[in-house]
Every structure is written in structure tokens, then in C-alpha cells.
Design a protein around this motif. Structure first.
Motif, PDB file in Angstrom:
ATOM      1  N   SER A  96       0.486   4.597  -8.729  1.00 33.43           N
ATOM      2  CA  SER A  96      -0.867   4.946  -8.271  1.00 33.43           C
ATOM      3  C   SER A  96      -1.810   5.252  -9.422  1.00 33.43           C
ATOM      4  CB  SER A  96      -0.810   6.136  -7.317  1.00 33.43           C
ATOM      5  OG  SER A  96      -0.271   7.281  -7.967  1.00 33.43           O
ATOM      6  N   ILE A 156       0.836  -1.206   0.000  1.00 32.53           N
ATOM      7  CA  ILE A 156       0.000   0.000   0.000  1.00 32.53           C
ATOM      8  C   ILE A 156       0.867   1.251   0.000  1.00 32.53           C
ATOM      9  CG2 ILE A 156      -1.698   1.310   1.331  1.00 32.53           C
ATOM     10  CD1 ILE A 156      -2.781  -1.389   2.344  1.00 32.53           C
ATOM     11  N   SER A 161      -3.406  -2.430  -4.359  1.00 32.95           N
ATOM     12  CA  SER A 161      -3.333  -1.762  -3.065  1.00 32.95           C
ATOM     13  C   SER A 161      -4.627  -1.953  -2.277  1.00 32.95           C
ATOM     14  CB  SER A 161      -3.041  -0.272  -3.247  1.00 32.95           C
ATOM     15  OG  SER A 161      -4.087   0.378  -3.947  1.00 32.95           O
TER      16      SER A 161
END
Length: 319
Positions: free
Chosen positions: A56, A46, A65
Motif C-alpha cells: 500500500s 484491491i 489498486s
């Protein structure tokens, strides 16, 4: 929930692991290390995805994640209770806490199934429709898919858990298992059970069938597409990714199928069943981050970048 003499069932007793104190001590050490390492693995994943702006923005890592957060919740539903029972020989659990664990554990398990299907669909789009992939798997689409996995997963088992909780429990109240599971709970319920076991099996088998069908269809098309591709290097890399994803699916569904797809009324919770439960509640969440990230070059590069940033920050702080 009344006994034959009119008293109420207020708690169950989880027998947990058999054996003596030496075995319990070994299991306590093993599960503690496994639990801590599992949490650490998923926290690292994460952290890497959140801090790396490139990762991301990639749908696969956004899903990964969220999957890591799910795994942390999943393992925390059962393992801490197992550790408590290894230390505390009584194993009492209240009626409400037992069914709360039952509901959350099954809901998280169902959510994990939907996540695995979504991740398989993501790989199908990325490999079979690379030009349309950015438009289809947009940021809003990823948010919607993640939300749908959580919502459907937690709505799916409300009906069967509610029906089982409303059965009459007339004793004994001893659950010969590691957790509050539908098999032993139904075996403790007083007849008539009506259609409750059948309804529960329908819900379990339906969610397994839907997710397995989506996963197998997605990866079958992916494999067929990869076989036809002429680029040997990219083909090998994609095969590696797909094979690792299939390992996760096999581990998860393989360990669950033998326990929950059998007829609940006839299920015998022996030491073999407890070992299977230990596998899918504790060992599988430990293995999943390794399977997804061990040979992932982008995750390794993100880890190296984070390490360099921390090293630079540490040196700056020293001065």
C-alpha cells in the motif's frame, strides 16, 4: 428529439448479438463467467494492496489498486446490460439511459487511458530516476495523480456527449450494436448534423494521441535506459515488467483504435465490429489483472501472506 410526425423518441432498441437461442445461451454463460471472474480478480488485487502495508506504500501498487477499481466500474457499465439483452429479446433502453451509458462508458475509457499514462510515467521515474523517485512519487503526489485521472476523464466527454444528445432523432430508433455508441447514434440522427461528428472525433483522437504519446515516450526512455544498464538480472526483471505493461496498452488501444478512430458517419457496425466491442468491453478488463499480476512476485507474496493469515484465523476459530 422529435420524429417527423411530431412524436418524441423516448427509447432506443439495442439489437445486440445476432443468432439463435443456442448462441445467446452460450454467450450468456460465457459473459457471466467472464464478468464474475473479472470482478473477483480486481477485488483480490484491491484486497491484497489494502491489507498489505508494504504494498500500500508503493506508488505502483497504489495506482494498480485504483486501476482495478476503475476496471470493475468499466466492465459493469456494459456487460450487465449485455446479459440483460441476451435474456430479454426486446432490448429497449430509454433515451436518457442510453446517453448515460454512452457518457459513463466513454468517461471510464478516457480515465483508463490517463491511468495507463500515469502508470507508464511511474515506471519511467522508478527505472530512470530511482534516487528521486520517492520524493517525486510521494503519497500526496499519488493522490493528486489519481484524482486528476478521474476528474479529467469524466470532464473530457461532457461536450461531445451533450452535443450528440441535442441532435434531432427522427427514426428509426434501432441501434445495431451491443451498447449505446456514437457511431450508430449519429447514424440515427436527422440531418443536418453540423460539426458534431467532427467535434466528437477531435475529442476522441486528442485523448488517444495525448495518452499514447505519453506512454510511448515514457517506455521508449525506459527501454533505452535498460539497454545501457550493466546489471543483467535487474535489466531482465525490468524488461519483463515493461513488456507486460506494453501488452496492456496494446490490448486496450489496439481493440479501440479500429472502432473509434474511423469516421463515425461511415462506420459499419457489423458482426466484426460487435466482436471488437465485446473484446474491449469484456475481455480486456478480464486480461488486464492477469497481465499485471500473473508474474508479479510481490503480489504473489502478498497473496501467500494473506492465505497464511486466513488459515491461521480459521484454525484459531476452530479452537
Amino acid at each position: 428529439m422529435e420524429l417527423a410526425n411530431g412524436t418524441n423518441v423516448t427509447e432506443f432498441i439495442l439489437l445486440g448479438f445476432g443468432g439463435g437461442q443456442k448462441k445467446h445461451l452460450s454467450l450468456l454463460l460465457f459473459l457471466t463467467v467472464l464478468y464474475v471472474v473479472t470482478l473477483a480478480e480486481n477485488i483480490i488485487i484491491i484486497t491484497l494492496v489494502v491489507l498489505d502495508t508494504h504494498l500500500s506504500r508503493i506508488p505502483m501498487y497504489f495506482l494498480l489498486s485504483n486501476f482495478s477499481w476503475l476496471e470493475m466500474c468499466y466492465v459493469s457499465t456494459t456487460v450487465p446490460r449485455m446479459l440483460f439483452d441476451l435474456v430479454n429479446s426486446h432490448g429497449e433502453i430509454s433515451f436518457q439511459a442510453c446517453f448515460l451509458q454512452f457518457y459513463i462508458f466513454f468517461s471510464l475509457g478516457g480515465t483508463e487511458g490517463f491511468f495507463l499514462s500515469t502508470m507508464a510515467f511511474d515506471r519511467y521515474l522508478a527505472i530512470c530516476h530511482p534516487l528521486r523517485y520517492p520524493q517525486i512519487m510521494s503519497q500526496n503526489a499519488c493522490y493528486a495523480l489519481v484524482a486528476a485521472c478521474w476528474i479529467v476523464g469524466f470532464l473530457w466527454f461532457i461536450i461531445p456527449v451533450s452535443l450528440i444528445s441535442k441532435l434531432s432523432f427522427c427514426g428509426p430508433n434501432v441501434i445495431d450494436h451491443l451498447l449505446c455508441d456514437p457511431g450508430p447514434l449519429l447514424s440515427l440522427a436527422c440531418p443536418p448534423l453540423g460539426n458534431v461528428p467532427f467535434i466528437h472525433q477531435i475529442f476522441v483522437k486528442t485523448v488517444v494521441f495525448i495518452n499514447l504519446s505519453c506512454i510511448m515516450l515514457s517506455y521508449s526512455i525506459v527501454i533505452f535506459t535498460l539497454i545501457k544498464t550493466a546489471n543483467e538480472g535487474s535489466c531482465r526483471k525490468a524488461f519483463s515488467t515493461v513488456s507486460f505493461h506494453l501488452v496492456v496498452v496494446t490490448i486496450f488501444y489496439g481493440s479501440v483504435a479500429g472502432v473509434y478512430l474511423a469516421d463515425l458517419g461511415e462506420e459499419s457496425h457489423s458482426e466484426v465490429t460487435k466482436a471488437a466491442a465485446l473484446f474491449y468491453t469484456a475481455i480486456t478488463p478480464f486480461l488486464n489483472p492477469l497481465v499485471y499480476c500473473l508474474r508479479n512476485d510481490q503480489m504473489k507474496e502478498a497473496a501467500r501472506k494473506l492465505f497464511r493469515r486466513m488459515k491461521k484465523w480459521w484454525r484459531t476459530g476452530e479452537h
